[in-house]
Design a protein around this motif. Structure first.
Motif, PDB file in Angstrom:
ATOM      1  N   ASN A  60      47.814  55.111 125.863  1.00  0.00           N
ATOM      2  CA  ASN A  60      46.440  55.165 125.598  1.00  0.00           C
ATOM      3  C   ASN A  60      45.539  55.258 124.664  1.00  0.00           C
ATOM      4  N   LEU A  61      44.597  54.055 124.408  1.00  0.00           N
ATOM      5  CA  LEU A  61      44.139  54.300 122.898  1.00  0.00           C
ATOM      6  C   LEU A  61      43.188  55.834 123.308  1.00  0.00           C
ATOM      7  N   GLY A  62      43.779  57.085 123.041  1.00  0.00           N
ATOM      8  CA  GLY A  62      43.306  57.745 122.747  1.00  0.00           C
ATOM      9  C   GLY A  62      42.617  58.304 121.439  1.00  0.00           C
ATOM     10  N   ASN A  63      41.673  59.136 121.512  1.00  0.00           N
ATOM     11  CA  ASN A  63      40.294  59.648 120.927  1.00  0.00           C
ATOM     12  C   ASN A  63      39.892  58.506 120.154  1.00  0.00           C
ATOM     13  N   THR A  64      39.531  57.401 120.410  1.00  0.00           N
ATOM     14  CA  THR A  64      38.598  56.829 119.587  1.00  0.00           C
ATOM     15  C   THR A  64      37.448  55.851 120.456  1.00  0.00           C
ATOM     16  N   MET A  65      37.535  55.241 121.526  1.00  0.00           N
ATOM     17  CA  MET A  65      35.998  55.424 122.208  1.00  0.00           C
ATOM     18  C   MET A  65      35.380  55.863 123.034  1.00  0.00           C
ATOM     19  N   GLU A  66      36.276  56.970 123.636  1.00  0.00           N
ATOM     20  CA  GLU A  66      35.413  58.188 124.067  1.00  0.00           C
ATOM     21  C   GLU A  66      35.467  59.688 123.140  1.00  0.00           C
ATOM     22  N   ALA A  67      35.674  58.836 122.174  1.00  0.00           N
ATOM     23  CA  ALA A  67      35.352  60.609 121.112  1.00  0.00           C
ATOM     24  C   ALA A  67      33.998  60.783 120.732  1.00  0.00           C
ATOM     25  N   VAL A  68      33.619  61.791 121.567  1.00  0.00           N
ATOM     26  CA  VAL A  68      31.733  61.905 121.113  1.00  0.00           C
ATOM     27  C   VAL A  68      31.586  62.825 120.703  1.00  0.00           C
ATOM     28  N   TRP A  69      32.796  63.753 119.736  1.00  0.00           N
ATOM     29  CA  TRP A  69      32.057  64.538 118.649  1.00  0.00           C
ATOM     30  C   TRP A  69      32.462  63.301 117.291  1.00  0.00           C
ATOM     31  N   SER A  70      31.665  62.014 117.709  1.00  0.00           N
ATOM     32  CA  SER A  70      32.225  60.770 116.099  1.00  0.00           C
ATOM     33  C   SER A  70      31.105  59.927 116.468  1.00  0.00           C
ATOM     34  N   SER A  71      30.175  59.423 115.654  1.00  0.00           N
ATOM     35  CA  SER A  71      29.046  58.668 115.123  1.00  0.00           C
ATOM     36  C   SER A  71      30.157  57.372 115.297  1.00  0.00           C
ATOM     37  N   ASP A  72      31.311  57.421 114.487  1.00  0.00           N
ATOM     38  CA  ASP A  72      32.126  56.390 114.712  1.00  0.00           C
ATOM     39  C   ASP A  72      33.080  55.984 115.696  1.00  0.00           C
ATOM     40  N   LEU A  73      32.151  54.220 116.293  1.00  0.00           N
ATOM     41  CA  LEU A  73      32.523  53.916 117.967  1.00  0.00           C
ATOM     42  C   LEU A  73      34.377  53.454 117.885  1.00  0.00           C
ATOM     43  N   ASP A  74      35.010  53.730 116.999  1.00  0.00           N
ATOM     44  CA  ASP A  74      36.825  53.700 116.619  1.00  0.00           C
ATOM     45  C   ASP A  74      36.854  55.361 116.640  1.00  0.00           C
ATOM     46  N   GLY A  75      36.407  56.461 117.163  1.00  0.00           N
ATOM     47  CA  GLY A  75      36.087  57.867 117.128  1.00  0.00           C
ATOM     48  C   GLY A  75      36.916  58.607 115.454  1.00  0.00           C
ATOM     49  N   GLY A  76      36.746  57.775 114.107  1.00  0.00           N
ATOM     50  CA  GLY A  76      37.620  58.139 113.573  1.00  0.00           C
ATOM     51  C   GLY A  76      39.481  57.971 112.913  1.00  0.00           C
ATOM     52  N   MET A  77      39.988  56.808 114.423  1.00  0.00           N
ATOM     53  CA  MET A  77      41.141  56.241 114.159  1.00  0.00           C
ATOM     54  C   MET A  77      40.414  55.547 113.654  1.00  0.00           C
ATOM     55  N   PRO A  78      42.683  54.477 113.122  1.00  0.00           N
ATOM     56  CA  PRO A  78      42.398  52.829 112.977  1.00  0.00           C
ATOM     57  C   PRO A  78      41.371  53.026 113.452  1.00  0.00           C
ATOM     58  N   LYS A  79      40.751  51.634 112.914  1.00  0.00           N
ATOM     59  CA  LYS A  79      40.208  50.544 113.657  1.00  0.00           C
ATOM     60  C   LYS A  79      41.373  49.849 114.005  1.00  0.00           C
ATOM     61  N   THR A  80      40.499  49.958 115.763  1.00  0.00           N
ATOM     62  CA  THR A  80      41.280  48.709 116.699  1.00  0.00           C
ATOM     63  C   THR A  80      41.124  47.049 115.997  1.00  0.00           C
ATOM     64  N   SER A  81      42.276  46.546 116.353  1.00  0.00           N
ATOM     65  CA  SER A  81      42.629  45.147 116.227  1.00  0.00           C
ATOM     66  C   SER A  81      42.589  44.960 116.766  1.00  0.00           C
ATOM     67  N   LEU A  82      43.314  43.329 116.815  1.00  0.00           N
ATOM     68  CA  LEU A  82      43.989  42.729 118.002  1.00  0.00           C
ATOM     69  C   LEU A  82      45.676  42.723 117.342  1.00  0.00           C
ATOM     70  N   ARG A  83      46.084  43.135 115.786  1.00  0.00           N
ATOM     71  CA  ARG A  83      46.800  43.041 114.811  1.00  0.00           C
ATOM     72  C   ARG A  83      47.998  44.641 115.781  1.00  0.00           C
ATOM     73  N   MET A  84      46.555  45.470 116.225  1.00  0.00           N
ATOM     74  CA  MET A  84      46.971  47.071 116.331  1.00  0.00           C
ATOM     75  C   MET A  84      47.482  46.363 117.815  1.00  0.00           C
ATOM     76  N   MET A  85      46.697  45.831 118.725  1.00  0.00           N
ATOM     77  CA  MET A  85      47.330  45.634 120.630  1.00  0.00           C
ATOM     78  C   MET A  85      48.573  44.712 120.594  1.00  0.00           C
TER      79      MET A  85
END
Length: 392
Positions: A60-85
Motif C-alpha cells: 500500500n502507498l499508505g498515509n499518502t493520498m488518503e492523508a486527510v490530516w495533511s494539505s500536502d497531496l503526498d501526506g507528508g510522505m516522500p513525494k511519489t515518483s516513477l523511481r519510487m514505483m
C-alpha cells in the motif's frame, strides 16, 4: 512518446478546462494537464482468475493520498515518483494499492455536484501512471475520507440519499476518467467503512447495514460498467463488510452478497477484499505502556493457536469466495512497531506467514506500509529480513 498516453494527456487538458468553467477555485486549478509517465495503454481482456495470479506480492502507498490530516497531496510522505514505483517492483512487489481520500480535492458541500478538482484528479492520474509504467498492478480506492460514510446509516433518510448521491457522483467521475486505461488498473469501491459506516450509532439494525452494504457495492459495479470502454470488462474489487473476514463470510446468515455483474461465473471480473489485523492488540497497538485494546496477546505472535487462527480465517475466505469464482485480496495487513521504533517479537514471522499462506491459497496480500517497511526515499528495505519474505 506513446500515442495512447498523448491522447490521455489531451483529454485531461480538456477535462481541466471543463472543471475550471464549472467553478473550480482558481487557487486549486494548478496543472492544466497531468504529467503522466509513459506506459502502455493497451487493454488486454483478462478475467479475475487470471489477474489474481499476476498480482503477486502487494503493498500500500499508505498515509499518502488518503492523508486527510495533511494539505500536502503526498501526506507528508516522500513525494511519489516513477523511481519510487520502480523501486517497489525491484523489491519484489507486483501490485500496489493507492488509497485515496477524494474529499481532499473535491466539492463536499451537501447539494453540490461533488466535483473532483482538476489538480487532484491529475495527481491521482500521475501516481497511477507511475505504477503502471513500473509494470505494477494498481488498486485505486475510496478510503476513509473524513468519515462522510456515516451518512449511509443516518436516521434522516434525506441524509442517506444525499450520501448515496455523493458516492454516485464520486465514482461516476473516477470511472469516466479512467475508462480507457489498461486492465492493470483495478478499481475498489470502498474501504473498512463499508458496513460499519464510520460510526457505531445510526438508526440501522445489523440486517439493514448488510442490506445497505450490498446496495452500495451493486451501485459501484453498475456505475463502472455503464461508463463503457475498458470498464466494461475491467476487474473490480468489492470491499467486504467492514473488510472483516468473519463479518464478510457471515456464516450461518450469509447476509453479505457479491454484486451481480454482466459477466458470467466462468468469466468473472469481480474480486473480494478483506483486511487482516488479527489479533488487533498485537497488530494494531503501538504503546507497550498502555493496556491492550483486546485480549492479552500484545507482545508476541506465532503460537500454534495464532497460526491456526490465520489459516482458519483465510480458509473461510477461500471457501466462501475463491472457490465460488471470486479471488481474494488481503488489502491490508501489518504489525505496528513499538512506540520506540523497535519491532515486536516475531513480527517477521507474522508478515511472512500472511505472505506464504496467501500464496498457498491463491490470494494476493498487500502490506500496509507508511514508509516503515520499505524506504521510499532510499529505495531499500528498512529491515534485511523483509527481502527474503517479499522476493519472487
Amino acid at each position: 512518446m506513446n500515442t495512447h498516453k498523448t491522447l490521455a494527456v489531451l483529454l485531461t487538458a480538456v477535462s481541466s478546462l471543463m472543471l475550471f468553467s464549472c467553478g473550480e477555485p482558481a487557487s486549486l486549478s494548478g496543472a492544466a494537464q497531468a504529467d503522466l509517465a509513459d506506459f502502455d495503454m493497451t487493454y488486454t481482456d483478462k478475467t479475475a482468475a487470471t489477474v489474481i495470479k499476476e498480482m503477486g506480492n502487494g503493498t500500500n502507498l499508505g498515509n499518502t493520498m488518503e492523508a486527510v490530516w495533511s494539505s500536502d497531496l503526498d501526506g507528508g510522505m516522500p513525494k511519489t515518483s516513477l523511481r519510487m514505483m520502480q523501486g517497489l517492483k525491484k523489491a519484489g512487489f507486483d501490485s500496489v494499492r493507492i488509497p485515496v481520500a477524494w474529499s481532499k480535492g473535491m466539492q463536499t458541500e451537501s447539494g453540490s455536484d461533488y466535483k473532483i478538482y482538476t489538480y487532484f484528479m491529475n495527481r491521482v492520474k500521475e501516481v497511477v501512471s507511475y505504477a503502471l509504467a513500473a509494470d505494477l498492478y494498481v488498486v485505486l480506492n475510496v478510503h476513509w475520507d473524513n468519515g462522510w460514510w456515516k451518512g449511509f446509516a443516518d436516521s434522516d433518510m434525506a441524509v442517506r440519499k444525499e450520501t448515496m448521491r455523493r458516492y454516485e457522483g464520486l465514482w461516476t467521475q473516477i470511472a469516466q476518467e479512467f475508462s480507457d486505461w489498461p486492465e492493470k488498473l483495478i478499481l475498489e469501491g470502498a474501504n473498512e467503512e463499508l458496513g460499519e459506516f464510520s460510526c457505531k450509532g445510526g438508526s440501522l439494525t445489523d440486517d439493514e447495514r448488510y442490506k445497505v452494504t450490498n446496495e452500495i457495492n451493486q451501485k459501484f459495479v453498475d456505475i463502472v460498467r455503464s461508463s463503457g470502454t475498458n470498464n466494461t470488462g475491467r476487474v473490480l474489487l468489492i470491499a467486504g463488510y467492514n473488510t472483516d473476514i468473519t463479518k464478510t463470510c457471515d456464516e450461518g446468515k450469509a447476509r453479505f452478497k457479491m454484486p451481480s455483474d454482466i459477466h458470467s461465473a466462468d468469466d468473472a471480473r469481480l474480486m473480494i477484499s478483506v483486511h487482516y489485523y488479527t489479533p488487533w492488540d498485537y497488530c494494531g497497538c503501538n504503546d507497550p505502556e498502555s493496556p491492550p485494546y483486546y485480549g492479552h496477546n500484545f507482545e508476541t505472535w506465532g503460537s500454534e493457536e495464532d497460526i491456526a487462527e490465520m489459516r482458519r480465517l483465510f480458509t473461510m475466505m477461500k471457501t466462501n469466495f475463491s472457490d465460488k469464482g471470486y479471488p481474494v485480496i488481503i488489502g491490508e495487513y501489518e504489525v505496528i512497531h513499538w512506540k520506540n521504533g523497535s519491532l515486536k517479537d516475531r513480527t517477521m514471522d507474522f508478515l511472512g506467514t500472511v505472505v506464504s499462506l496467501s500464496k498457498e491459497l491463491g490470494f494476493c496480500s498487500m502490506l500496509w506500509d507508511c514508509n516503515s517497511w520499505y524506504n521510499r526515499t532510499g529505495l531499500r528495505w528498512n529491515f534485511d529480513e523483509l527481502s527474503a519474505i517479499y522476493s519472487r
